[in-house]
Structures are given as structure tokens and as C-alpha cells.
Design a protein around this motif. Structure first.
Motif, mmCIF file in Angstrom:
data_model
loop_
_atom_site.group_PDB
_atom_site.id
_atom_site.type_symbol
_atom_site.label_atom_id
_atom_site.label_comp_id
_atom_site.label_asym_id
_atom_site.label_seq_id
_atom_site.Cartn_x
_atom_site.Cartn_y
_atom_site.Cartn_z
ATOM 1 N N UNK A 235 27.132 -18.183 -18.602
ATOM 2 C CA UNK A 235 27.752 -19.879 -18.765
ATOM 3 C C UNK A 235 27.863 -19.324 -17.089
ATOM 4 N N UNK A 236 29.174 -18.383 -16.779
ATOM 5 C CA UNK A 236 30.107 -18.097 -15.663
ATOM 6 C C UNK A 236 28.811 -18.610 -14.552
ATOM 7 N N UNK A 237 28.223 -17.206 -14.485
ATOM 8 C CA UNK A 237 27.376 -16.782 -13.171
ATOM 9 C C UNK A 237 26.390 -17.994 -12.848
ATOM 10 N N UNK A 238 26.120 -18.527 -14.086
ATOM 11 C CA UNK A 238 25.357 -20.642 -13.921
ATOM 12 C C UNK A 238 26.009 -21.551 -13.030
ATOM 13 N N UNK A 239 27.342 -20.951 -13.132
ATOM 14 C CA UNK A 239 28.225 -22.419 -12.352
ATOM 15 C C UNK A 239 28.348 -22.342 -11.029
ATOM 16 N N UNK A 240 27.171 -21.062 -10.952
ATOM 17 C CA UNK A 240 27.365 -21.103 -9.110
ATOM 18 C C UNK A 240 26.006 -22.203 -9.035
ATOM 19 N N UNK A 241 25.718 -22.286 -9.865
ATOM 20 C CA UNK A 241 24.796 -24.243 -9.180
ATOM 21 C C UNK A 241 24.862 -25.199 -10.384
ATOM 22 N N UNK A 242 26.522 -26.002 -10.313
ATOM 23 C CA UNK A 242 26.735 -26.967 -10.697
ATOM 24 C C UNK A 242 25.993 -27.990 -10.058
ATOM 25 N N UNK A 243 26.448 -27.946 -8.898
ATOM 26 C CA UNK A 243 25.930 -29.009 -7.720
ATOM 27 C C UNK A 243 24.860 -29.661 -8.569
ATOM 28 N N UNK A 244 23.143 -28.118 -8.699
ATOM 29 C CA UNK A 244 21.905 -28.936 -9.175
ATOM 30 C C UNK A 244 22.005 -29.061 -10.324
ATOM 31 N N UNK A 245 22.803 -28.779 -11.286
ATOM 32 C CA UNK A 245 22.845 -29.133 -12.803
ATOM 33 C C UNK A 245 23.182 -30.333 -13.013
ATOM 34 N N UNK A 246 24.555 -31.073 -11.640
ATOM 35 C CA UNK A 246 24.884 -32.383 -11.863
ATOM 36 C C UNK A 246 23.654 -33.145 -11.607
ATOM 37 N N UNK A 247 22.482 -32.977 -10.453
ATOM 38 C CA UNK A 247 21.787 -33.510 -10.027
ATOM 39 C C UNK A 247 20.438 -33.908 -11.381
ATOM 40 N N UNK A 248 20.384 -33.011 -12.044
ATOM 41 C CA UNK A 248 19.605 -32.624 -13.110
ATOM 42 C C UNK A 248 19.809 -33.105 -13.336
ATOM 43 N N UNK A 249 20.881 -33.666 -14.264
ATOM 44 C CA UNK A 249 21.472 -34.614 -15.330
ATOM 45 C C UNK A 249 20.955 -35.792 -14.719
ATOM 46 N N UNK A 250 21.247 -36.467 -13.059
ATOM 47 C CA UNK A 250 21.582 -38.129 -12.615
ATOM 48 C C UNK A 250 19.497 -37.722 -12.665
ATOM 49 N N UNK A 251 18.819 -36.822 -12.189
ATOM 50 C CA UNK A 251 17.795 -36.995 -12.184
ATOM 51 C C UNK A 251 17.221 -37.885 -13.500
ATOM 52 N N UNK A 252 17.288 -37.078 -14.874
ATOM 53 C CA UNK A 252 17.272 -37.235 -16.258
ATOM 54 C C UNK A 252 17.378 -38.906 -16.363
ATOM 55 N N UNK A 253 18.647 -39.566 -16.205
ATOM 56 C CA UNK A 253 18.933 -40.459 -16.410
ATOM 57 C C UNK A 253 17.886 -41.937 -15.992
ATOM 58 N N UNK A 254 17.832 -41.276 -14.676
ATOM 59 C CA UNK A 254 17.213 -42.048 -13.565
ATOM 60 C C UNK A 254 16.047 -42.372 -14.254
#
Length: 514
Positions: A85-104
């Protein structure tokens, strides 16, 4: 094209002038190594570049919109977070983008607004361009390359050792892929295989980086230029480390000649001023005094004494110091298969294996700091241990080296303690500074000083070369070679123990594969 420019940099640390009107620049794609003896200000330079320390004078200019990644060994890790989970935080910005896309997409399903579908499509293209759907594979590739997978990817980050913390912080930094990497001793907790992997990674890294390392073999492999700190100046050399050192030697000889000539001229001028300042030639004397006041004085050469170690020996008649019998080591469960080996009274033995495999655990077991899981071991009744522990933790990091040793060895006279610290290469000024203000190399020298204060016949050395400059490493190697007792040495630096002075190498990895 310059992405970093340092100009007119001056920094004084207590009584030590680290830099005096120094400067250098890093160009796009350059791979720079920082070299210099312990205490010259290598880590301080990184802290100035990151803005953690404000320089006394000078300017640091970064290219605008540059993404900078810094290997912060002291970053806080939140309890309850797994390594994965810690290593995946390197891509937090992309996960935020994915959540935004899912909401759209969800909003589009509710009202069929084509604009939402367009916005979602733009993000989808971005995620695909960034290989978002291969993140977990990428995380595992880096984790495997640095040996983190061996720790267990579901391991709580808050329960990691200092060395393990450093590895996962380094992994996260590499996963973030910044434009510029700032790496302070990245190989300290890596074994040979993982250093090889990191070397390959950095050689293929398209961005620029600055790396501090006392592992010269590593620097030779990954750098295209060197910035060396000496005499308060930062000198940049283009080419390999060996080419830089040859040029440095030539420059040093020229500098020393210029320094000596200037000192002679200054003394001659001062003598003239003293003689004629009040006499008939007072006008000339005063003119020379003004010239002397405006003269740019060359920084004097370091008064640092080179380290000179000799570990005191406690005589023993025992032929065998340590014997293991189906010894299994670990904490809740065994880390390794059963161990069976012995070490004689004058044998020099290297313990080899990847970081986290159990080398330090074995040393702690032999010292009875942790119990064995199974099996047993026998230590000769006459054994007196000398132990170098790799972490730089102190009961009170505000204490000076002299105060620390005085508390640990109250029977020793202060004069003797000062002499021992001097033999490690520490100056009188450094012996009186708080431990937390010393560099990693200087703190390691204090730990070595402890070995010089107590006689032993069996040295257990856990990564003693971490943080040490090359001169001190050579002194340490010589001291180990000349020690009359047994030695069990843990080090990831293979070139440190090359030669015919090592009696055997215990490769723990081969036990796992067997």
C-alpha cells in the motif's frame, strides 16, 4: 541546458567553513556523484538543495516546474499501512484521476451528458499513457529488484527496521519517476544483487540525478560527472570517477603549491608592515596592509588526521570461538535453514546474503540479545566480543562524542578518550559537537572508537563501512587484517574484503537455495 544552478554558496557550521563562494550546475540528463571526506558537507549540500537548510550566502536556482525526488531516510511511515500500500502511494495522483473518471462515468449514466463522457475519455487516455493499469506489476518489479518482496508485501511499514525503511522509501521514490533524483547513500542497506539492480536502473534513468555515496565502485558505474568538495570549494569534473580523481590529484598539487606560495607572501608582507609601519616607509607599509586586507585568502588544507585503528586484543587459548549446531534464527519463525559452521580464534569470516535475510539477526543471536528458534551454538568460555552495530542510535544525541564515551567508560581519563577519538580521524572540534550535528561517517567513527577502548578476541562487525569515506575504510580494513582474534564481518561492499586475507565467506543465500 542547466536544470540546477548553485552560485556563490557559503556555509559555516559552527567553527567549520563548509563552502566558501562555491558553485556548480547540473545539466539535463546528467548523472552526478558527490564526493569528499567525512564532514566536508555532502549531506548538508543536499539539504540546501531541498530547502531544508538555508545557506549563509548564495543562490540555488532550479528549472521551473521541475519534479524533484529526494531520498528522505527519516520520512514518517503511517502505522497500519502495508509495504504494498505504501509503494502504491507513489501513484496517488493517478488514483485520484481514476476516481474522478469513475465519477464522470457514474454521472453520465444518470443524465447522459456528453461533456461528462468527453472528460472521462480524456482522463482514460492519460491513465493509459501513464500505464496506470500496470501499476501493481511495476510496483512488484521495483520491490523485487531492491529485495523488498522478501520482507512480505503485507508487512506493516511501522514495524520495519531502519534499513528496511530506507529500502521502501527508495523504492517509492523510484516509482514516482521525478525529473531529478537526490540520493544520499542509497546503497547503505542494499546487498550486492540489489546494488546491481539499482545501478542498471539509474543508468537507464532518463532524468538527472545527484547521488552521494562512499561506495566508489557504485559511483564509477552510475555517474557521468563528479562534484568533489574540498578546501571549501565544489569542483565539477566530467567523466568517470577515476578520471575525476586523477584530475583532482593534479588540481590538489597545484592548489597546495599556490597556498604555500601565498602563505609565504603573506608572512613576508606582515613582517614588512611590522618593521616599517611606524618608520620612514610607513606609507608603503600602510599601502601593503590595505592590499593584504583585500587579498582573497586561499582556504587552508584540512588539518584532519587520517584514521589509524588498532583493535586491542584479549588473549585466548581457545582454538574455536564459535560453533553452531543446527541453529535456526529468527523471531516468530525461522528465517533460514539450520546453520552449521564454526569460526576459529584468528579466522576472518564474511557473512554474505541479501538485506533482510537474517545476517544481523544471526549476530544478535550469537550475542544472546535474541533467543534461537531451534538448535544451539557454543561460544568458547574465554570469548570477549567487540560489536559494531550498524544503526546510528544514541541514548542522548545531544551529547558530544566525548561525553558519550565518558559515560560509557567512566574509568577512562578524558585525555585517553580524546586520543582515541583522534585516532578515528575526528578533530578536536568534532569531539565537542553534539552527536546529532555530526555526519553519518563521523558518528560511525564514534562507534569504532568504542571498539578501540575495550580489548576483545572476537569482533562482530555489522556493516561497519556504511557512511565511511575511502581513507577511513582503508584504515578499517588494515585494522581488521591485523587483529589477532576472530572476525565475523557483515558488509555489502565486496571490494572491501577482496584479497587473500579473508578465510571464508558464508553465503546464506546458498543455504536457502540448497
Amino acid at each position: 541546458m542547466s536544470i540546477l544552478k548553485v552560485e556563490n554558496l557559503s556555509q559555516q557550521f559552527l567553527d567549520k567553513q563548509l563552502y566558501d563562494d562555491a558553485g556548480f550546475q547540473v545539466n539535463k540528463g546528467e548523472h552526478m556523484g558527490i564526493t569528499g571526506q567525512n564532514g566536508v558537507g555532502k549531506s548538508t549540500l543536499i539539504n540546501i538543495l531541498t530547502g531544508a537548510i538555508l545557506p549563509d550566502e548564495g543562490r540555488v536556482t532550479w528549472q521551473k516546474h521541475l519534479k524533484i525526488g529526494y531520498l528522505d531516510q527519516y520520512a514518517k511511515l503511517a502505522p497500519g499501512l502495508t509495504i504494498f500500500e505504501f509503494l502504491k502511494t507513489a501513484f496517488d495522483e493517478l488514483y485520484v484521476k481514476e476516481a474522478q473518471m469513475s465519477q464522470y462515468y457514474a454521472d453520465y449514466a444518470a443524465n447522459y451528458d456528453d461533456e461528462l463522457l468527453t472528460k472521462a475519455g480524456v482522463i482514460q487516455e492519460l491513465l493509459e499513457a501513464k500505464n496506470f493499469y500496470e501499476i501493481e506489476t511495476h510496483v512488484m518489479q521495483v520491490a523485487t529488484g531492491l529485495g523488498i518482496d522478501a520482507l512480505g508485501m503485507d508487512h506493516d511499514v511501522a514495524a520495519l527496521s531502519g534499513g528496511q525503511r530506507s529500502k521502501i522509501i527508495l523504492a517509492k521514490l523510484l516509482l514516482e519517476e521525478p525529473d531529478m533524483l537526490l540520493l544520499d547513500e542509497p546503497t547503505n542497506y542494499l546487498d550486492t544483487n540489489h546494488i546491481d539492480w539499482l545501478s542498471d536502473y539509474l543508468n537507464s534513468f532518463e532524468g538527472a540525478f545527484i547521488v552521494i555515496s562512499h561506495d566508489y565502485d557504485f559511483l564509477e558505474r552510475v555517474t557521468t560527472c563528479i562534484a568533489d568538495i574540498e578546501f571549501g570549494k565544489i569542483t565539477k569534473y566530467t567523466g568517470t570517477l577515476q578520471q575525476a580523481f586523477r584530475q583532482k590529484a593534479d588540481n590538489k598539487a597545484s592548489y597546495m603549491k599556490a597556498y604555500e606560495n601565498q602563505q609565504k607572501k603573506i608572512e613576508k608582507t606582515k613582517a614588512y608592515i611590522r618593521k616599517y609601519k611606524a618608520g620612514s616607509r610607513s606609507t608603503i607599509a600602510k599601502s601593503r596592509e590595505k592590499q593584504l586586507a583585500h587579498l582573497e585568502i586561499l582556504t587552508p588544507p584540512s588539518n584532519r588526521v587520517k584514521a589509524n585503528f588498532r583493535f586491542p586484543y584479549h588473549a585466548t587459548a581457545s582454538q574455536i570461538l564459535l560453533t553452531t549446531n543446527d541453529l535456526e534464527i529468527g523471531y516468530e519463525q525461522a528465517l533460514l535453514p539450520a546453520l552449521n559452521f564454526s569460526i576459529g580464534r584468528d579466522q576472518k569470516v564474511v557473512l554474505k546474503g541479501f538485506n533482510g535475510i537474517g545476517k544481523s539477526t544471526l549476530l544478535k543471536t550469537v550475542l544472546n540479545q535474541i533467543p534461537a528458534i531451534a538448535g544451539d551454538f557454543e561460544i568458547a568460555s574465554t570469548v570477549k566480543f567487540g560489536y559494531f552495530k550498524q544503526d546510528l542510535k544514541w541514548p542522548n544525541n545531544l551529547a558530544t562524542p566525548l561525553q558519550y564515551l565518558q559515560a560509557e567508560y567512566p574509568e577512562q581519563k578524558q585525555k585517553e578518550l580524546r586520543q582515541v577519538l583522534s585516532r578515528t580521524g575526528l578533530t578536536a572540534e568534532e569531539a565537542m559537537k553534539p552527536l546529532k550535528q555530526l555526519s553519518g561517517g563521523e558518528q560511525s567513527k564514534v562507534k569504532i572508537a568504542e571498539l578501540l577502548l575495550t580489548s576483545s578476541n572476537f569482533l562482530l562487525l555489522d556493516e561497519p563501512t556504511n557512511h565511511l569515506d575511502d581513507d577511513t575504510k582503508q584504515a578499517l580494513r588494515k585494522a581488521i587484517q591485523e587483529f589477532e582474534g576472530g572476525v565475523l564481518l557483515v558488509t555489502h561492499e565486496e571490494d572491501f574484503y577482496q584479497g587473500d586475507w579473508i578465510d571464508k565467506v558464508l553465503d546464506i543465500e546458498s543455504l536457502i537455495k540448497a
